[in-house]
Design a protein around this motif. Sequence first.
Motif, PDB file in Angstrom:
ATOM      1  N   SER A  52      -7.004   6.974   8.657  1.00  0.00           N
ATOM      2  CA  SER A  52      -6.375   7.729   7.570  1.00  0.00           C
ATOM      3  C   SER A  52      -5.025   7.119   7.215  1.00  0.00           C
ATOM      4  O   SER A  52      -4.356   6.512   8.058  1.00  0.00           O
ATOM      5  N   HIS A  53      -4.611   7.300   5.976  1.00  0.00           N
ATOM      6  CA  HIS A  53      -3.326   6.764   5.520  1.00  0.00           C
ATOM      7  C   HIS A  53      -2.184   7.293   6.382  1.00  0.00           C
ATOM      8  O   HIS A  53      -1.308   6.535   6.803  1.00  0.00           O
ATOM      9  N   THR A  54      -2.189   8.605   6.636  1.00  0.00           N
ATOM     10  CA  THR A  54      -1.076   9.194   7.385  1.00  0.00           C
ATOM     11  C   THR A  54      -1.026   8.680   8.813  1.00  0.00           C
ATOM     12  O   THR A  54       0.063   8.429   9.352  1.00  0.00           O
ATOM     13  N   ALA A  55      -2.180   8.518   9.451  1.00  0.00           N
ATOM     14  CA  ALA A  55      -2.204   8.010  10.822  1.00  0.00           C
ATOM     15  C   ALA A  55      -1.691   6.578  10.874  1.00  0.00           C
ATOM     16  O   ALA A  55      -0.871   6.225  11.738  1.00  0.00           O
ATOM     17  N   TYR A  89       0.840  -1.192   0.000  1.00  0.00           N
ATOM     18  CA  TYR A  89       0.000   0.000   0.000  1.00  0.00           C
ATOM     19  C   TYR A  89       0.877   1.246   0.000  1.00  0.00           C
ATOM     20  O   TYR A  89       1.805   1.362   0.815  1.00  0.00           O
ATOM     21  N   ASP A  90       0.577   2.154  -0.912  1.00  0.00           N
ATOM     22  CA  ASP A  90       1.270   3.453  -0.966  1.00  0.00           C
ATOM     23  C   ASP A  90       2.785   3.287  -0.932  1.00  0.00           C
ATOM     24  O   ASP A  90       3.499   3.979  -0.188  1.00  0.00           O
ATOM     25  N   GLY A  91       3.293   2.369  -1.745  1.00  0.00           N
ATOM     26  CA  GLY A  91       4.735   2.200  -1.884  1.00  0.00           C
ATOM     27  C   GLY A  91       5.422   1.494  -0.741  1.00  0.00           C
ATOM     28  O   GLY A  91       6.653   1.568  -0.616  1.00  0.00           O
ATOM     29  N   TYR A 148      -7.824   3.791   5.171  1.00  0.00           N
ATOM     30  CA  TYR A 148      -7.742   2.339   5.075  1.00  0.00           C
ATOM     31  C   TYR A 148      -8.848   1.744   5.932  1.00  0.00           C
ATOM     32  O   TYR A 148      -9.158   2.267   7.015  1.00  0.00           O
ATOM     33  N   LEU A 149      -9.427   0.652   5.468  1.00  0.00           N
ATOM     34  CA  LEU A 149     -10.262  -0.186   6.327  1.00  0.00           C
ATOM     35  C   LEU A 149      -9.333  -1.232   6.920  1.00  0.00           C
ATOM     36  O   LEU A 149      -8.726  -2.015   6.187  1.00  0.00           O
ATOM     37  N   VAL A 150      -9.182  -1.230   8.247  1.00  0.00           N
ATOM     38  CA  VAL A 150      -8.226  -2.124   8.899  1.00  0.00           C
ATOM     39  C   VAL A 150      -8.940  -2.994   9.921  1.00  0.00           C
ATOM     40  O   VAL A 150      -9.990  -2.633  10.468  1.00  0.00           O
TER      41      VAL A 150
END
Length: 455
Positions: free
Chosen positions: A438-441, A345-347, A404-406
């Motif tokens: 969130s992606h950043t979190a 995900y995201d590199g 993201y759904l985690v």
Amino acid sequence: MARFFYPKQTAILISSAFLISVCTTACGSPVSSDLQSETPQSESSISETLPFSTEYAPRDAFVPQGNLEYLAIDSYSDGFSSSDGFYRFVAREEGGTNLRYIDFASGQEVYLCSSPNCNHNDESCPSWFSNFFGRQLAIPVGNHLVLLHGSSIGMGSTIADQILPSIEIAQLDGSERSCIFTFPASSDLCSLIYDSCARDEQNLYFTVQNYSESETTRTLCALNANTGELISLCDLPEIEEKIIGVCGNDLIMSYVPYEYDFSADMEQLPLQFVRYNPSANEFTKLFELPYTQIGGCYDGKYYTLTADKTLCAYDLENGALLQEIFTTLPDNFTTSYSYRFDGIYDGAFYTHSYLNQGSDEASVLMYYALSLDTGEATENANHYTYSNGTSNPCAIVTTAGDYYLVIDGMRSINCKYPVDSEHDALWMFDIPQYRLVSHTAYQAGSVDGQSIKEP
């Protein structure tokens, strides 16, 4: 990247004379106003009943529709996503399963049912299914929802005769559900470990395994979700031949290029990777890797982590080795049977392993994100504790816009189901709990976000 959870099951025989009925077909009414923001809305209608069949359509009926998307099936998640939400089957303690939907915009999970006063526990509810045997997959394909019901092989002759593997197609809101194909009891769908699927804008690609006393055969199929036609693309004669990724319009598949030798060390055995073009019906060999070496497809490449912690990338067009980057994973990170691939995900290549696994000491989770460009390993603190005390990663299930759904935990339930006409079995199901982060979190090691409450 969606990921599928196949529940852990524990059987305890209990004497009884209980039979389970065949999965029913029901139609839902228009979506009620209190569910408008949460339940997916149909953009088109199924104008007439799709044809029912037990025979494959001719191969020339196959029409590809755009680039392929890989749909992973493994031991994490229990569903699949569209751009707007996530579909999953959830077992009920009193028996049966329900089809549910998580709406990404509202963060709400609902039964895929439009009746406001429904108890969702019998055939009057379109979200309720009487059976749980085999894989139950709810996969959005274009403007339709495809429901794959796996086989009951191994569950007793009485049950196997009653519940056949089948395919249903419905609207995205679960209405107008129609059974369009039934397989023999000797068949199963996506039955191998990590036996995954793929989809384009109209077709679902998956494997069917057929068992007989003399042999086991496998078929690669494409289901047209608009017409209901199930097309046999080709036979799969190799051992464990299955979908493991996509590249543009092609499927990436793997198989075992040797006869099984259970005396051999699995880490020393090869796994062959190939590219398959569904339109031309052509296979192209790419490369071989050790059987136990983990990895996945991303941006036209196959990334894999070797035993010496090197991150390699292979070209999915010609099989060439493009890069070898030694990662900064710690020396005590185990790259053997205990390590897992958790997606790209995201590199970042996510993977986890455990310290002390198999010993008398408590196992310790090691969860890392590896940069695809540099190999730098960043430890990720996102984890939850299972009921047995083991820590598991809060694995990413799918991407929902900037979130993201985690998986944020597991809820275990016990259900009683029949084994045959005289015995029941007590089964334990682990039901994933989800959160939108969130992606950043998430990349910063936090799962602060919206918890998805079960209905």
